[in-house]
Scaffold this motif. Structure first.
Motif, PDB file in Angstrom:
ATOM      1  N   VAL A  71      -6.225 -29.248   3.326  1.00  0.00           N
ATOM      2  CA  VAL A  71      -5.555 -27.986   3.660  1.00  0.00           C
ATOM      3  C   VAL A  71      -5.522 -27.782   5.170  1.00  0.00           C
ATOM      4  O   VAL A  71      -4.483 -27.428   5.743  1.00  0.00           O
ATOM      5  CB  VAL A  71      -6.235 -26.791   2.943  1.00  0.00           C
ATOM      6  CG1 VAL A  71      -5.694 -25.472   3.461  1.00  0.00           C
ATOM      7  CG2 VAL A  71      -6.031 -26.886   1.445  1.00  0.00           C
TER       8      VAL A  71
ATOM      9  N   SER B 170      -2.110 -27.875   7.346  1.00  0.00           N
ATOM     10  CA  SER B 170      -1.790 -26.643   8.074  1.00  0.00           C
ATOM     11  C   SER B 170      -1.582 -26.889   9.559  1.00  0.00           C
ATOM     12  O   SER B 170      -0.822 -26.174  10.208  1.00  0.00           O
ATOM     13  CB  SER B 170      -2.893 -25.607   7.886  1.00  0.00           C
ATOM     14  OG  SER B 170      -2.941 -25.195   6.549  1.00  0.00           O
ATOM     15  N   ASP B 171      -2.266 -27.879  10.092  1.00  0.00           N
ATOM     16  CA  ASP B 171      -2.186 -28.140  11.535  1.00  0.00           C
ATOM     17  C   ASP B 171      -1.247 -29.283  11.903  1.00  0.00           C
ATOM     18  O   ASP B 171      -0.967 -29.484  13.086  1.00  0.00           O
ATOM     19  CB  ASP B 171      -3.584 -28.455  12.084  1.00  0.00           C
ATOM     20  CG  ASP B 171      -4.503 -27.254  12.052  1.00  0.00           C
ATOM     21  OD1 ASP B 171      -4.010 -26.129  11.877  1.00  0.00           O
ATOM     22  OD2 ASP B 171      -5.728 -27.445  12.206  1.00  0.00           O
TER      23      ASP B 171
ATOM     24  N   ALA C 224       2.749 -28.511   8.493  1.00  0.00           N
ATOM     25  CA  ALA C 224       3.327 -27.161   8.561  1.00  0.00           C
ATOM     26  C   ALA C 224       4.027 -26.878   9.886  1.00  0.00           C
ATOM     27  O   ALA C 224       5.129 -26.316   9.884  1.00  0.00           O
ATOM     28  CB  ALA C 224       2.268 -26.107   8.261  1.00  0.00           C
TER      29      ALA C 224
ATOM     30  N   PRO D  52      -0.369 -21.254   4.142  1.00  0.00           N
ATOM     31  CA  PRO D  52      -1.646 -21.937   4.376  1.00  0.00           C
ATOM     32  C   PRO D  52      -2.104 -21.854   5.831  1.00  0.00           C
ATOM     33  O   PRO D  52      -3.313 -21.808   6.099  1.00  0.00           O
ATOM     34  CB  PRO D  52      -1.386 -23.386   3.963  1.00  0.00           C
ATOM     35  CG  PRO D  52       0.079 -23.528   3.849  1.00  0.00           C
ATOM     36  CD  PRO D  52       0.659 -22.170   3.654  1.00  0.00           C
ATOM     37  N   VAL D  53      -1.175 -21.804   6.771  1.00  0.00           N
ATOM     38  CA  VAL D  53      -1.544 -21.673   8.184  1.00  0.00           C
ATOM     39  C   VAL D  53      -2.222 -20.328   8.407  1.00  0.00           C
ATOM     40  O   VAL D  53      -3.267 -20.244   9.077  1.00  0.00           O
ATOM     41  CB  VAL D  53      -0.315 -21.825   9.105  1.00  0.00           C
ATOM     42  CG1 VAL D  53      -0.706 -21.630  10.564  1.00  0.00           C
ATOM     43  CG2 VAL D  53       0.349 -23.172   8.904  1.00  0.00           C
TER      44      VAL D  53
ATOM     45  N   VAL E 271      -5.769 -20.513   6.920  1.00  0.00           N
ATOM     46  CA  VAL E 271      -6.712 -21.271   7.749  1.00  0.00           C
ATOM     47  C   VAL E 271      -7.081 -20.491   9.007  1.00  0.00           C
ATOM     48  O   VAL E 271      -8.260 -20.390   9.364  1.00  0.00           O
ATOM     49  CB  VAL E 271      -6.136 -22.658   8.097  1.00  0.00           C
ATOM     50  CG1 VAL E 271      -6.951 -23.348   9.178  1.00  0.00           C
ATOM     51  CG2 VAL E 271      -6.065 -23.528   6.852  1.00  0.00           C
ATOM     52  N   THR E 272      -6.084 -19.915   9.677  1.00  0.00           N
ATOM     53  CA  THR E 272      -6.378 -19.200  10.928  1.00  0.00           C
ATOM     54  C   THR E 272      -7.126 -17.892  10.668  1.00  0.00           C
ATOM     55  O   THR E 272      -8.012 -17.519  11.439  1.00  0.00           O
ATOM     56  CB  THR E 272      -5.101 -18.931  11.741  1.00  0.00           C
ATOM     57  OG1 THR E 272      -4.177 -18.167  10.965  1.00  0.00           O
ATOM     58  CG2 THR E 272      -4.452 -20.232  12.188  1.00  0.00           C
TER      59      THR E 272
ATOM     60  N   THR F  44      -3.008 -16.125  13.825  1.00  0.00           N
ATOM     61  CA  THR F  44      -2.813 -15.364  12.583  1.00  0.00           C
ATOM     62  C   THR F  44      -1.719 -14.321  12.755  1.00  0.00           C
ATOM     63  O   THR F  44      -0.825 -14.201  11.919  1.00  0.00           O
ATOM     64  CB  THR F  44      -4.131 -14.701  12.140  1.00  0.00           C
ATOM     65  OG1 THR F  44      -5.137 -15.710  11.980  1.00  0.00           O
ATOM     66  CG2 THR F  44      -3.956 -13.953  10.826  1.00  0.00           C
TER      67      THR F  44
END
Length: 144
Positions: free
Chosen positions: A66, A70-71, A74, A90-91, A94-95, A118
């Motif tokens: 994930v 996401s990094d 995405a 998902p970003v 995660v953030t 975020t």
């Protein structure tokens, strides 16, 4: 079905200048996320890859997947503008976890980075990619 497609894909920010500004914002934001955080996932230092925190105690492989997607993946999808509202979820996860859980006891200078990411990706979630995106062209093709 059309309402779902519209909610996911359609985004017109009202004027050409707004849509071009969103295009530039998407590119610069996603490029920075990939450059600063995504490339770390491939870098090996002292024989080890970056350690990805797992504050939710997910299975290690799932957590790493994930965070890596996401990094790395995405940001490219955001730059192109493909399913932007879905891709940023998902970003944001995660953030936001980085801000609220991983760095909750750190000083404000450290917490600032996940906070800003975020907020920026929440903004993209709310506005969508704009008309200069793959989302706009896909929506146009599907609703003809």
């Amino acid at each position: 079905m059309t309402d779902i497609l519209r909610g996911v894909l359609y985004s017109d920010l009202g004027s050409d200048i707004n849509n071009w500004a969103m295009f530039a914002f998407r590119i610069l934001l996603a490029l920075e996320l990939f450059r600063v955080h995504g490339l770390k996932k491939f870098r090996v230092e002292n024989g080890q890859r970056e350690h990805v925190p797992n504050p939710l105690h997910l299975p290690e492989k799932l957590n790493a997947m994930v965070a890596t997607l996401s990094d790395t993946v995405a940001p490219f999808l955001v730059m192109i503008g493909i399913a932007t509202r879905l891709v940023v979820l998902p970003v944001i996860g995660v953030t936001a976890i980085g801000y609220f859980v991983v760095h909750r006891h750190d000083n404000i200078e450290v917490r600032d980075v996940p906070y800003m990411y975020t907020l920026c990706f929440l903004f993209l979630l709310c506005t969508g990619a704009g008309t200069i995106s793959a989302d706009h062209y896909i929506y146009s093709l599907l609703t003809q």
